[in-house]
Design a protein around this motif. Sequence first.
Motif, short mmCIF file in Angstrom:
data_model
loop_
_atom_site.label_atom_id
_atom_site.label_comp_id
_atom_site.label_asym_id
_atom_site.label_seq_id
_atom_site.Cartn_x
_atom_site.Cartn_y
_atom_site.Cartn_z
N LEU A 170 66.02 -33.81 2.09
CA LEU A 170 66.60 -33.15 2.99
C LEU A 170 68.20 -33.14 2.60
O LEU A 170 68.97 -32.19 2.68
CB LEU A 170 66.30 -33.38 4.36
N LEU A 171 68.77 -34.44 2.36
CA LEU A 171 70.15 -34.67 1.91
C LEU A 171 70.70 -33.57 0.75
O LEU A 171 71.58 -33.51 0.62
CB LEU A 171 70.53 -36.03 1.93
N VAL A 172 69.64 -33.86 -0.34
CA VAL A 172 69.83 -33.01 -1.64
C VAL A 172 69.95 -31.60 -1.12
O VAL A 172 70.93 -30.97 -1.44
CB VAL A 172 68.49 -33.14 -2.65
N ALA A 173 69.19 -31.08 -0.19
CA ALA A 173 69.19 -29.64 -0.03
C ALA A 173 70.68 -29.45 0.76
O ALA A 173 71.31 -28.36 0.44
CB ALA A 173 68.06 -29.22 0.75
N ILE A 174 70.97 -30.21 1.66
CA ILE A 174 72.22 -30.11 2.39
C ILE A 174 73.12 -29.91 1.33
O ILE A 174 74.21 -29.35 1.52
CB ILE A 174 72.44 -31.37 3.61
N GLY A 175 73.57 -31.18 0.36
CA GLY A 175 74.44 -30.91 -0.48
C GLY A 175 74.47 -29.64 -1.35
O GLY A 175 75.78 -29.32 -1.74
N ALA A 176 73.59 -29.40 -1.75
CA ALA A 176 73.37 -28.30 -2.56
C ALA A 176 73.84 -26.95 -1.98
O ALA A 176 74.48 -26.15 -2.45
CB ALA A 176 71.88 -28.05 -3.15
N MET A 178 74.91 -22.77 -10.99
CA MET A 178 75.94 -23.61 -11.33
C MET A 178 76.80 -24.09 -10.10
O MET A 178 77.47 -25.26 -10.58
CB MET A 178 76.95 -22.82 -12.54
N GLN A 179 76.81 -23.57 -9.22
CA GLN A 179 77.66 -24.09 -7.95
C GLN A 179 76.69 -25.08 -7.05
O GLN A 179 77.22 -25.44 -6.05
CB GLN A 179 78.11 -22.98 -7.24
N GLY A 180 75.44 -25.52 -7.43
CA GLY A 180 74.70 -26.11 -6.47
C GLY A 180 74.34 -27.66 -7.27
O GLY A 180 74.02 -28.77 -6.35
N PHE A 181 74.22 -27.79 -8.53
CA PHE A 181 73.71 -29.04 -8.78
C PHE A 181 74.77 -30.30 -8.57
O PHE A 181 74.20 -31.33 -8.45
CB PHE A 181 73.25 -28.94 -10.44
N CYS A 182 75.92 -30.14 -8.62
CA CYS A 182 76.72 -31.54 -8.25
C CYS A 182 76.48 -31.95 -6.72
O CYS A 182 76.59 -33.08 -6.29
CB CYS A 182 78.07 -31.14 -8.48
N GLY A 185 74.11 -35.43 -2.63
CA GLY A 185 73.13 -35.62 -1.46
C GLY A 185 72.16 -36.80 -1.91
O GLY A 185 71.97 -37.71 -0.86
N ALA A 186 71.75 -36.93 -3.18
CA ALA A 186 71.02 -37.95 -3.74
C ALA A 186 71.57 -39.10 -3.65
O ALA A 186 71.25 -40.21 -3.22
CB ALA A 186 70.38 -37.61 -5.10
N ALA A 187 72.98 -39.16 -3.98
CA ALA A 187 73.84 -40.42 -4.05
C ALA A 187 74.25 -40.84 -2.71
O ALA A 187 74.11 -42.13 -2.27
CB ALA A 187 75.22 -40.15 -4.55
N VAL A 188 74.21 -39.98 -1.72
CA VAL A 188 74.58 -40.40 -0.17
C VAL A 188 73.25 -41.25 0.18
O VAL A 188 73.50 -42.25 0.95
CB VAL A 188 75.00 -39.07 0.73
N GLY A 206 80.54 -33.89 1.06
CA GLY A 206 80.55 -34.05 -0.21
C GLY A 206 80.23 -32.78 -1.12
O GLY A 206 80.75 -32.30 -1.99
N GLY A 207 79.32 -32.23 -0.63
CA GLY A 207 78.87 -30.91 -1.17
C GLY A 207 80.10 -29.83 -1.36
O GLY A 207 80.33 -29.28 -2.24
N ILE A 208 80.72 -29.64 -0.09
CA ILE A 208 81.80 -29.03 -0.03
C ILE A 208 83.06 -29.30 -0.84
O ILE A 208 83.52 -28.34 -1.73
CB ILE A 208 82.56 -28.83 1.47
N LEU A 209 83.12 -30.38 -1.07
CA LEU A 209 84.31 -30.99 -1.86
C LEU A 209 83.94 -30.94 -3.34
O LEU A 209 84.77 -30.67 -4.25
CB LEU A 209 84.73 -32.51 -1.93
N CYS A 210 82.64 -31.07 -3.76
CA CYS A 210 82.35 -30.92 -5.16
C CYS A 210 82.93 -29.32 -5.77
O CYS A 210 83.03 -29.43 -6.85
CB CYS A 210 80.75 -30.79 -5.52
N ALA A 211 82.79 -28.15 -4.99
CA ALA A 211 83.31 -26.96 -5.56
C ALA A 211 84.67 -27.03 -6.05
O ALA A 211 85.04 -26.52 -7.02
CB ALA A 211 83.11 -25.85 -4.32
N PRO A 212 85.64 -27.57 -5.05
CA PRO A 212 87.06 -27.32 -5.72
C PRO A 212 87.19 -28.33 -6.68
O PRO A 212 88.19 -27.90 -7.72
CB PRO A 212 87.93 -27.63 -4.32
#
Length: 308
Positions: A54-60, A79-83, A88-91, A108-114
Amino acid sequence: MTATNAPPPAAGVGAALDVRSLSDGLSQIFFQRNVWTGLLILAAFLVADWRMALLVAIGAVANTLTGALLGAQDVRLGMQGFCGALLGAAVYSALGSQGWAYPIAALGGILCAPVTRFFVWLFATRPLARFALPATTAPFCVVAGVMHATTAGLQVRSPAVHVVEGAGATYLESLLTNVSEVVLISSVWSGALILLGLFVASWKVGLAAAMGSAVGSLCALALGWADADVAEGLAGYSGVLTAIALSVVFLRSSVASWLYAVLGTAVTAVVTLALNDATDAPHYTWPYILTTWLLLVVAAGIGALRRP
């Protein structure tokens, strides 16, 4: 990217919410775009813990949506989802499934984009552009590092471990846990699901992952890693990514690229040990990233190694 070729925001958001885009985001952790690979990786997370999945899905989702809103044109490629998925896995690995884990995974998922946009810009600048270096998982590592440093008071030991006792000798067990530990899981079953997914995507990719795992564990044992760490995949997981990256992804597949990938896996093992000795903080996929960047720069001067 210009205003004339950027997709309309609504179209980008629509692509971000497409199930195929999200599945591809999981498969892109291993450089693939394959819905079945993505689903098998999701199954690997579920084997570890559904809350981790679930956390992985939220981050993605957070990463993909933000990337779309920022105008990324590779949303449909995953390409905008794997980080964000890795974030999410790291959290989960750091915080477990406590309440704070969910908003932190989303942020964290939001911050990965910029951060991804920054690396893309950096590698497009004049001194670096000729090497065509990929941002790869560096945005995840940067954001996850900040997350880990700022949540010390919330952290619990909650590793996603699902290793079966008596599964075999340390080395044989590590052949699968190296693969699963790429996504912060130590599980022979999760590793088997992910490796199957990689063979579904491409036999060359699956073979490269298996080779990287085998060589990575041999190097780890030769370097004196503890058997327990090798068995859990902690010593060899970055080598899996390096082997795939250099043999078939960022270099054109050839005898030279596969031999270069073996060398890269060995170098990755040394970098992993160095980082492990230098700091107690998790180094995530930095050993793979640093090794791959360095060897791609070197490859630019080797005629037998060609970019795709």
